[in-house]
Write an enzyme that holds these catalytic residues in place. Structure first.
Site, PDB file in Angstrom:
ATOM      1  N   ASP A 107      25.975   3.116 -25.278  1.00 33.06           N
ATOM      2  CA  ASP A 107      25.336   4.398 -24.952  1.00 33.06           C
ATOM      3  C   ASP A 107      24.808   4.328 -23.522  1.00 33.06           C
ATOM      4  O   ASP A 107      24.515   3.238 -23.021  1.00 33.06           O
ATOM      5  CB  ASP A 107      24.122   4.640 -25.874  1.00 33.06           C
ATOM      6  CG  ASP A 107      24.520   5.171 -27.242  1.00 33.06           C
ATOM      7  OD1 ASP A 107      25.653   5.647 -27.403  1.00 33.06           O
ATOM      8  OD2 ASP A 107      23.665   5.110 -28.148  1.00 33.06           O
TER       9      ASP A 107
ATOM     10  N   ARG B  73      32.880   8.014 -23.564  1.00 33.76           N
ATOM     11  CA  ARG B  73      32.309   9.227 -24.184  1.00 33.76           C
ATOM     12  C   ARG B  73      31.750  10.032 -23.019  1.00 33.76           C
ATOM     13  O   ARG B  73      30.964   9.493 -22.221  1.00 33.76           O
ATOM     14  CB  ARG B  73      31.187   8.876 -25.163  1.00 33.76           C
ATOM     15  CG  ARG B  73      30.461  10.119 -25.683  1.00 33.76           C
ATOM     16  CD  ARG B  73      29.154   9.779 -26.404  1.00 33.76           C
ATOM     17  NE  ARG B  73      29.334   8.936 -27.550  1.00 33.76           N
ATOM     18  CZ  ARG B  73      28.432   8.032 -27.937  1.00 33.76           C
ATOM     19  NH1 ARG B  73      27.316   7.846 -27.247  1.00 33.76           N
ATOM     20  NH2 ARG B  73      28.652   7.294 -29.001  1.00 33.76           N
TER      21      ARG B  73
HETATM   22  P1  FDA Z   1      23.667  22.037 -24.833  1.00 32.98           P
HETATM   23  O1  FDA Z   1      22.482  21.311 -24.295  1.00 32.98           O
HETATM   24  O2  FDA Z   1      24.074  23.293 -24.165  1.00 32.98           O
HETATM   25  O3  FDA Z   1      23.432  22.251 -26.374  1.00 32.98           O
HETATM   26  C1  FDA Z   1      24.183  23.176 -27.106  1.00 32.98           C
HETATM   27  C2  FDA Z   1      23.435  23.431 -28.399  1.00 32.98           C
HETATM   28  O4  FDA Z   1      23.551  22.265 -29.249  1.00 32.98           O
HETATM   29  C3  FDA Z   1      21.910  23.611 -28.250  1.00 32.98           C
HETATM   30  O5  FDA Z   1      21.552  24.913 -27.954  1.00 32.98           O
HETATM   31  C4  FDA Z   1      21.403  23.141 -29.599  1.00 32.98           C
HETATM   32  O6  FDA Z   1      21.548  24.165 -30.544  1.00 32.98           O
HETATM   33  C5  FDA Z   1      22.339  22.022 -29.956  1.00 32.98           C
HETATM   34  N1  FDA Z   1      21.832  20.666 -29.597  1.00 32.98           N
HETATM   35  C6  FDA Z   1      22.190  19.952 -28.526  1.00 32.98           C
HETATM   36  N2  FDA Z   1      21.571  18.745 -28.512  1.00 32.98           N
HETATM   37  C7  FDA Z   1      20.775  18.712 -29.606  1.00 32.98           C
HETATM   38  C8  FDA Z   1      19.878  17.745 -30.138  1.00 32.98           C
HETATM   39  N3  FDA Z   1      19.635  16.555 -29.560  1.00 32.98           N
HETATM   40  N4  FDA Z   1      19.239  18.046 -31.289  1.00 32.98           N
HETATM   41  C9  FDA Z   1      19.442  19.224 -31.891  1.00 32.98           C
HETATM   42  N5  FDA Z   1      20.288  20.192 -31.437  1.00 32.98           N
HETATM   43  C10 FDA Z   1      20.944  19.939 -30.298  1.00 32.98           C
HETATM   44  N6  FDA Z   1      23.205  11.593 -23.723  1.00 32.98           N
HETATM   45  C11 FDA Z   1      22.994  10.543 -22.912  1.00 32.98           C
HETATM   46  O7  FDA Z   1      22.361  10.680 -21.865  1.00 32.98           O
HETATM   47  N7  FDA Z   1      23.480   9.310 -23.259  1.00 32.98           N
HETATM   48  C12 FDA Z   1      24.215   9.109 -24.386  1.00 32.98           C
HETATM   49  O8  FDA Z   1      24.639   7.984 -24.652  1.00 32.98           O
HETATM   50  C13 FDA Z   1      24.458  10.219 -25.232  1.00 32.98           C
HETATM   51  N8  FDA Z   1      25.186  10.096 -26.385  1.00 32.98           N
HETATM   52  C14 FDA Z   1      25.549  11.229 -27.086  1.00 32.98           C
HETATM   53  C15 FDA Z   1      26.399  11.136 -28.180  1.00 32.98           C
HETATM   54  C16 FDA Z   1      26.839  12.280 -28.830  1.00 32.98           C
HETATM   55  C17 FDA Z   1      27.796  12.160 -29.974  1.00 32.98           C
HETATM   56  C18 FDA Z   1      26.390  13.561 -28.385  1.00 32.98           C
HETATM   57  C19 FDA Z   1      26.872  14.812 -29.047  1.00 32.98           C
HETATM   58  C20 FDA Z   1      25.499  13.647 -27.348  1.00 32.98           C
HETATM   59  C21 FDA Z   1      25.054  12.500 -26.699  1.00 32.98           C
HETATM   60  N9  FDA Z   1      24.141  12.575 -25.647  1.00 32.98           N
HETATM   61  C22 FDA Z   1      23.921  11.466 -24.869  1.00 32.98           C
HETATM   62  C23 FDA Z   1      23.362  13.808 -25.429  1.00 32.98           C
HETATM   63  C24 FDA Z   1      24.030  14.713 -24.418  1.00 32.98           C
HETATM   64  O9  FDA Z   1      23.989  14.117 -23.144  1.00 32.98           O
HETATM   65  C25 FDA Z   1      23.316  16.062 -24.339  1.00 32.98           C
HETATM   66  O10 FDA Z   1      22.038  15.906 -23.833  1.00 32.98           O
HETATM   67  C26 FDA Z   1      23.185  16.784 -25.659  1.00 32.98           C
HETATM   68  O11 FDA Z   1      24.357  16.655 -26.430  1.00 32.98           O
HETATM   69  C27 FDA Z   1      22.940  18.275 -25.408  1.00 32.98           C
HETATM   70  O12 FDA Z   1      23.986  18.817 -24.660  1.00 32.98           O
HETATM   71  P2  FDA Z   1      25.199  19.636 -25.294  1.00 32.98           P
HETATM   72  O13 FDA Z   1      26.420  19.168 -24.598  1.00 32.98           O
HETATM   73  O14 FDA Z   1      25.218  19.510 -26.761  1.00 32.98           O
HETATM   74  O15 FDA Z   1      24.969  21.118 -24.810  1.00 32.98           O
END
Ligand code: FDA
Length: 302
Positions: A126, A173
């Protein structure tokens, strides 16, 4: 309005009773024990979903504790193999040693990778905050095996170069990035982060890198699919990843129906409380997501 809500959340979070925090955390945490996370993994596998298991925690301060967490990851790999579960593991560098020294981190990481190689499984490093980006990427390169992958963050300006420096066999990822980084090193505008995400995805695909597309942003998922179709990529080059508990049922159904791979990130462990509080304080957006998701769930149930 959101700014006021964020301010209140940061101020009040430590006063909210633990059982109440647990009600919210339960949605996003796959239990406190190995037994629970394995049960949930099996259930998700039965529903055609792949899994990556993460032990909650970060910034471990003692060597003994780092060793204990390393052994717990090894135990998870053994149990995944024994129970024939379709799951790999995700590890935070600061959870297994970087706060003590780099050698300890590398030694622990290699113990885990060797176990994963033995079972033909896979370990994902991660990505934490920018203090650890170089340490994590260097460890990835130094310990590289096909059973090892890393996370890169689309909000960092440096990521384009980091991807350009990887090669065909690498496995990343790609996420937006969760930490509150300085504007000198990170893009702040959400639209620009999305634009950069798609640009990076294309660069990675052109290099033949395997990409786990980790986002809940539906428009980004659809734009990624457009790119995949335009580039005529087959399923062996990518998968989608989402966090456990985020209400994405419709998107998951759509992706599975079209035979795309979807992997759910399952965090579990006894440290759920300290971890949740620290992460909410660091990034109040998380608590806003939780509130928003409650409304989405209510809407889904009606
Ligand atoms: P966006 O922020 O636009 O979110 C879209 C929608 O998804 C939100 O409006 C909400 O409804 C929902 N959502 C998103 N994140 C949520 C949360 N945590 N809890 C509840 N609802 C949520 N980051 C990082 O810095 N290092 C890492 O190693 C990882 N690893 C990782 C693994 C996986 C499988 C995922 C899906 C995400 C990560 N992340 C991460 C987090 C990533 O960087 C990011 O901050 C979050 O996924 C939120 O961004 P989205 O791309 O989902 O879009």
């Amino acid at each position: 309005m959101f700014k006021i809500l964020n301010f209140l959340i940061i101020r009040l979070i430590s006063f909210i009773p633990k059982p109440i925090i647990k009600i919210f955390a339960n949605q996003y945490v796959a239990g406190t024990t190995l037994k629970e996370v394995l049960q949930i993994s099996k259930y998700l596998n039965q529903n055609k979903l792949l899994v990556t298991i993460d032990i909650l925690g970060e910034h471990t301060k003692s060597t003994n504790e780092c060793d204990r967490i390393t052994n717990n990851y090894i135990k998870i790999l053994k149990n995944i193999n024994k129970n024939k579960i379709n799951a790999n593991i995700s590890i935070k560098p600061s959870h297994i040693g970087t706060d003590i020294n780099n050698d300890l981190f590398l030694a622990n990481l290699n113990k885990i990778i060797n176990q994963a190689s033995k079972y033909k499984n896979f370990v994902r490093i991660d990505m934490e905050d920018s203090n650890l980006t170089d340490i994590s990427i260097n460890a990835y390169k130094k310990s590289y095996k096909k059973e090892l992958g890393i996370v890169l963050q689309a909000y960092l300006y440096r990521t384009e170069n980091d991807i350009k420096n990887l090669s065909k066999n690498n496995n990343i990822r790609l996420c937006k990035g969760i930490y509150n980084e300085d504007k000198n090193i990170a893009i702040k505008d959400p639209n620009k982060i999305n634009q950069n995400y798609l640009k990076l995805l294309e660069i990675a695909f052109k290099k033949g890198i395997y990409v786990a597309i980790a986002t809940h942003d539906k428009s980004l998922i659809h734009k990624s699919l457009e790119l995949i179709n335009t580039m005529n990529l087959d399923n062996s080059k990518f998968e989608f990843q989402m966090l456990y508990g985020v209400p994405m049922n419709d998107t998951i159904k759509f992706l599975l129906k079209n035979e795309y791979k979807v992997r759910i990130y399952l965090p579990f462990g006894p440290s759920w409380y300290d971890y949740s509080i620290r992460r909410i304080k660091e990034n109040p957006n998380i608590s806003l997501y939780v509130i928003k998701n409650i409304f989405i769930k209510i809407k889904e149930a009606l």
